[in-house]
Write a protein that holds these residues in place. Sequence first.
Motif, PDB file in Angstrom:
ATOM      1  N   VAL A  30      43.176  38.701  40.818  1.00 27.03           N
ATOM      2  CA  VAL A  30      42.201  39.686  40.344  1.00 27.03           C
ATOM      3  C   VAL A  30      42.582  41.067  40.858  1.00 27.03           C
ATOM      4  O   VAL A  30      42.548  42.051  40.108  1.00 27.03           O
ATOM      5  N   ASN A  31      42.968  41.142  42.120  1.00 25.02           N
ATOM      6  CA  ASN A  31      43.357  42.438  42.700  1.00 25.02           C
ATOM      7  C   ASN A  31      44.536  43.048  41.950  1.00 25.02           C
ATOM      8  O   ASN A  31      44.538  44.241  41.633  1.00 25.02           O
ATOM      9  N   ALA A  32      45.534  42.232  41.664  1.00 24.46           N
ATOM     10  CA  ALA A  32      46.726  42.730  40.969  1.00 24.46           C
ATOM     11  C   ALA A  32      46.374  43.187  39.559  1.00 24.46           C
ATOM     12  O   ALA A  32      46.839  44.241  39.098  1.00 24.46           O
ATOM     13  N   GLY A  64      32.437  47.976  38.220  1.00 20.66           N
ATOM     14  CA  GLY A  64      31.521  46.851  38.070  1.00 20.66           C
ATOM     15  C   GLY A  64      32.193  45.529  38.396  1.00 20.66           C
ATOM     16  O   GLY A  64      31.584  44.645  39.015  1.00 20.66           O
ATOM     17  N   LEU A  65      33.432  45.390  37.975  1.00 19.42           N
ATOM     18  CA  LEU A  65      34.200  44.187  38.299  1.00 19.42           C
ATOM     19  C   LEU A  65      34.370  44.072  39.812  1.00 19.42           C
ATOM     20  O   LEU A  65      34.229  42.986  40.378  1.00 19.42           O
ATOM     21  N   GLU A  82      33.319  30.929  39.397  1.00 16.98           N
ATOM     22  CA  GLU A  82      33.270  32.369  39.662  1.00 16.98           C
ATOM     23  C   GLU A  82      34.601  33.024  39.308  1.00 16.98           C
ATOM     24  O   GLU A  82      34.623  34.127  38.753  1.00 16.98           O
ATOM     25  N   ARG A  83      35.703  32.353  39.593  1.00 13.68           N
ATOM     26  CA  ARG A  83      37.015  32.885  39.219  1.00 13.68           C
ATOM     27  C   ARG A  83      37.126  33.006  37.700  1.00 13.68           C
ATOM     28  O   ARG A  83      37.657  33.989  37.185  1.00 13.68           O
ATOM     29  N   GLN A  84      36.597  32.017  36.987  1.00 19.69           N
ATOM     30  CA  GLN A  84      36.607  32.064  35.530  1.00 19.69           C
ATOM     31  C   GLN A  84      35.755  33.239  35.033  1.00 19.69           C
ATOM     32  O   GLN A  84      36.146  33.948  34.101  1.00 19.69           O
ATOM     33  N   ARG A  87      37.784  36.374  35.490  1.00 22.37           N
ATOM     34  CA  ARG A  87      38.815  36.487  34.448  1.00 22.37           C
ATOM     35  C   ARG A  87      38.201  36.921  33.122  1.00 22.37           C
ATOM     36  O   ARG A  87      38.778  37.728  32.396  1.00 22.37           O
ATOM     37  N   ARG A  88      37.030  36.395  32.802  1.00 22.37           N
ATOM     38  CA  ARG A  88      36.354  36.770  31.557  1.00 22.37           C
ATOM     39  C   ARG A  88      36.021  38.266  31.569  1.00 22.37           C
ATOM     40  O   ARG A  88      36.238  38.967  30.583  1.00 22.37           O
ATOM     41  N   THR A  89      35.519  38.759  32.685  1.00 25.00           N
ATOM     42  CA  THR A  89      35.212  40.180  32.806  1.00 25.00           C
ATOM     43  C   THR A  89      36.489  41.007  32.706  1.00 25.00           C
ATOM     44  O   THR A  89      36.505  42.053  32.044  1.00 25.00           O
ATOM     45  N   GLU A  90      37.561  40.545  33.350  1.00 26.28           N
ATOM     46  CA  GLU A  90      38.841  41.251  33.249  1.00 26.28           C
ATOM     47  C   GLU A  90      39.319  41.317  31.802  1.00 26.28           C
ATOM     48  O   GLU A  90      39.818  42.347  31.355  1.00 26.28           O
TER      49      GLU A  90
END
Length: 107
Positions: A30-32, A64-65, A82-84, A87-90
């Motif tokens: 997520v950070n990358a 927000g992310l 939560e990881r999913q 990813r959806r927000t990303e």
Amino acid sequence: MNTRPYAFAVALLATVHLTDSHAQTRTPGVNARQARQEARINRGVATGQLNAREAARLQGREAGLQAEKRAMKADGVVTPQERQDLRRTENRNSRAIHRQKHDGQVR
């Protein structure tokens, strides 16, 4: 009775537990991706594909992310669900960046 093997096993389990629980809150992917998307926004501003208002809106989505990620880490575990969600927000943010960069508006 020799208690040394037992003490070693307890110490090993405690170390594994600490290491494992620490790893569950890490979100390097997520950070990358956040960094890459921020760079896309900055390039869009530099090339004129994004105006100031569009860039501010997109950066707000990225903020927000970041807040969402921080809230998920608050309990000490980032679950697979939560990881999913992250990813959806990303993915949504990425699509928004693409749409804004290619909407024909210029500075």
